[in-house]
Each structure stands twice: as structure tokens, then as C-alpha cells.
Design a protein around this motif. Sequence first.
Motif, short mmCIF file in Angstrom:
data_model
loop_
_atom_site.label_atom_id
_atom_site.label_comp_id
_atom_site.label_asym_id
_atom_site.label_seq_id
_atom_site.Cartn_x
_atom_site.Cartn_y
_atom_site.Cartn_z
N ARG A 86 0.84 -1.20 0.00
CA ARG A 86 0.00 0.00 0.00
C ARG A 86 0.87 1.25 0.00
O ARG A 86 1.97 1.25 0.55
CB ARG A 86 -0.97 0.00 1.19
CG ARG A 86 -0.44 0.17 2.57
CD ARG A 86 -0.14 -1.10 3.35
NE ARG A 86 -1.03 -2.22 3.24
CZ ARG A 86 -1.99 -2.49 4.11
NH1 ARG A 86 -2.19 -1.74 5.15
NH2 ARG A 86 -2.73 -3.55 3.97
N THR A 87 0.29 2.30 -0.63
CA THR A 87 0.99 3.59 -0.63
C THR A 87 1.02 4.15 0.78
O THR A 87 2.00 4.79 1.18
CB THR A 87 0.27 4.60 -1.53
OG1 THR A 87 -1.11 4.62 -1.14
CG2 THR A 87 0.42 4.24 -3.00
N LEU A 88 -0.08 3.96 1.51
CA LEU A 88 -0.13 4.54 2.85
C LEU A 88 -1.18 3.83 3.70
O LEU A 88 -2.31 3.60 3.26
CB LEU A 88 -0.51 6.03 2.77
CG LEU A 88 -0.58 6.74 4.13
CD1 LEU A 88 0.79 6.78 4.79
CD2 LEU A 88 -1.13 8.16 3.98
N ASP A 89 -0.76 3.49 4.90
CA ASP A 89 -1.68 2.93 5.89
C ASP A 89 -1.57 3.82 7.13
O ASP A 89 -0.45 4.12 7.57
CB ASP A 89 -1.23 1.50 6.22
CG ASP A 89 -2.23 0.78 7.10
OD1 ASP A 89 -3.43 1.09 7.02
OD2 ASP A 89 -1.80 -0.11 7.86
N VAL A 90 -2.70 4.28 7.63
CA VAL A 90 -2.69 5.05 8.88
C VAL A 90 -3.63 4.35 9.85
O VAL A 90 -4.84 4.29 9.61
CB VAL A 90 -3.16 6.51 8.65
CG1 VAL A 90 -3.10 7.28 9.97
CG2 VAL A 90 -2.33 7.20 7.57
#
Length: 383
Positions: free
Chosen positions: A301-305
Motif C-alpha cells: 500500500r501507498t499509505l496505511d494510517v
Amino acid sequence: MLPGPVLDAHGRQLDQVRLTGLSATGFHGVLDHERAEGQTFVADVTVHVDTRRAAASDDLAHTLNYAELAAEVVEILGGPAVRLVETLAEQIASAALDHTLVAAVDVAVHKPSAPVGVPFGDVVVAIRRDRVKLPSARFDPAAAPATSVATIGAPAAPDAVRPAAAPAPVPPPPAGIPALAPSDDDPATGLVDPVPVPEPDLMDRAPAGPVKAVLALGSNMGDPREILTRAIEDLAGAPGLEVLKVAPLARTAAVGGVEQPDFLNTVLLVRTTLAPRALLRVAHAVEQEHHRTRDVRWGPRTLDVDLITYEGVVGVTDDLELPHPRAHERAFVLAPWAEIEPDAVLPGLGGGPVAALAATAPDREGVRWLRLDWTSGDGGSRP
Ligand SMILES: Nc1ncnc2c1ncn2[C@@H]1O[C@H](COP(=O)(O)OP(=O)(O)OP(=O)(O)O)[C@@H](O)[C@H]1O
Ligand SMILES: Nc1nc2c(c(=O)[nH]1)N=C(CO)CN2
């Protein structure tokens, strides 16, 4: 407007914020000429909220920003064409209830130039919706053109006319909210019984004052370091959120069995006045900003928050669990976190001192390196 107060869970009357006479040219209607030429639509909106906290703090963050809601209403009135005034009213109610502080909303949509066929003053659809009687349609700015309203041989609608898709089915009430008993509204008098509004669940409760929370960020697609840097800026710019500490950047082997590149991970200590679920929404919005997709569980994934902890909240709901259910076994979260809060303790099941959990987590060998001053430096090689 519909009469009758709305009560909170303790039987006290909620306050109201009213917007009247919001208007826009819309292309809504059943008839071809309505969809081609457009006409004026007007909305009155009353939201039922508790305004005391905002008043006491004199802080907009604790109430509804009526300018924001007004802009959303006008966007709906002038937006993709629907057939019914009823649909517009539901869409507006849905937009109002998207603001978590709003317990209930009254919406009246006027169509003063409607093709009624006889002299008339106005036609109004007036509805009340709350967190039990939920709206049955949402506003979709990108609604696909409908084919069902077009009459064969009718002139093509202008580009601006984008009829909405069929209304979405009514979603079930949120878990934990009891259904209301049948209403005793009196059709003869037109008076509506006060609507008891259940307490928002724990995850929707804004804190009495700023609280601390821990967020974990990860990325292994695109330019992870750049994405994490931008994501931290995005989070720091979100209303109701202040970034107190940024952990070192960790390079970590992917956990979860999917073959994929290493991750860059970090952890943020934040202070927030947002309710837990509102904080989750901000996290998701920042993920979206960075083109997060959910194709493979635990995939790249590009980004996980993720929300790891939220001060004073331990609980499980359909969409949010606090603390994060897998945080206690993830060195890629625990190791950077222990660097900024060496004495932190993870609450809940499986919790304990964060540094000790990091030292025994199954993926601890996968934490390849930590870079300390990564947000300020030039981004070169590993330390
Ligand atoms: N504490 C939490 N933080 C973030 N998401 C949560 C949390 N608790 C529940 N969720 C829910 O989990 C859903 C899936 O989240 P996401 O896609 O980020 O999972 P993931 O990162 O692939 O896996 P994991 O949850 O194991 O980190 C979210 O839509 C959210 O509603
Ligand atoms: N190393 C590492 N592995 C993961 C990560 C992550 O951020 N870092 N996130 C996951 C789902 O949230 C699954 N696996």
C-alpha cells in the motif's frame, strides 16, 4: 420547519442551528423541460446539536460550522439531477448527519416554480432524520447519468444535468443503538413528538478536552519516505489534530504472508479534540489523499494510517477497535513507538509496556533499521 424539539439521551432538549433560504439553480424533476432548463430550489435546514461546549470554549471545533454545511447544501441543490424533491431532502439530511456532532436534522426543500398546473405559492418537502431514522439517499457528486428518466426522442440534457443513481438502500442503524418505539405523532394537530436521540457510541464522543492518541503509519509503494512525510504534514494540518512527536523511520520486513517490498513505518504521538471515529475518518482521508487502495489484505500500500491508542478509550465497534487489535504483536509499530515514549504502556488485551512488547514481538527481527532525524534531513542513506 417541523415542529417539536429533539431530546438528548437524558431527555433534555437539544439546541438548534438554523440555516434558511439556501438556494441554487438545479435541474431536478421528472419532466424533460425541468431537466433541460433548471429552476430555483430552496432549502431550510435545522440541525439539533448541543452547543454548550462550543459556547464555553468559544471554539468552532466543538460545534457545526454552518458555512460548511451551507456550502454542502447548495452543492446538492445545484448538483447532479434527481427526479424527486424527496431525494434532495434525504441527501441534504445525510450531509448534515455526516457531521458527527449533529444528533438530528430537519430539512425542508422548496420548489417554488414547480410545474403544478394551477396557481400556487410553494411546494415543500419537509423531513426529520436522526441517527435512528437514517436518511435513505446520499449525495453522490459523481453520479452516473441515468437512462431511466430520458424519454425517447427527447432533446439531450445539457452536460450539467447528471441524474443521480437510484437512492441507496437504507443502512441499518449503527450497532448498539436501540430501535425507537412507534411514534405517537398526532396527524390531526401536526405536532410531532420529541424524538429521543440515543447517546452517540463511545467512538463518536468528542473528548472533554484534548487527549493523546498514537497513530501508526506504513508505506511500501511509490516513494514511501516522501509519502510518509506528506502524510504527517496532512495530519498535522487537520483541524482538531496536533502532532506532538514523530518517531524514527523504521525499515521493516512485511508482515502478513504476502510477498512484497519492505515497509517504511513510523508512529506519531498526537493531541486531538476529535472523537475516535472522527480521527479514523481523518486517517482514511489522508490515506485516500495518497491513493490508498484495498486490494489484498495486508498487501502492499501507498499509505496505511492506523489508530493504535486513543487516551481513555478501550472498545470494539464494527468499524473501529481501540487499542488496535494487532498492535501488541507488531514490532513495526512498537519499536518506533518505544523510541518516542520509552515508558508507554499499551492498554487492553495483550497490552503491556511497549518497549518490552517490542523486544518480544514475533516480527522483531524484521525491524531492519531506525533512522532518527528523518523528517528534517536530506533523506540520504541509512544511519
Ligand atoms: N484501530 C483501528 N485503526 C484503523 N482501522 C481500524 C481500527 N479498528 C478497526 N479498523 C477498521 O479496519 C478497517 C481496515 O483497515 P485497513 O485497511 O487499514 O487494514 P489493514 O491495514 O490492511 O490491516 P490491519 O488492520 O491489520 O492493520 C478499516 O476500514 C477500519 O474501519
Ligand atoms: N512491516 C510491515 N508489515 C505490515 C504492515 C506494515 O505497516 N509494516 N502493515 C500491515 C497492515 O496494516 C501488514 N503488514
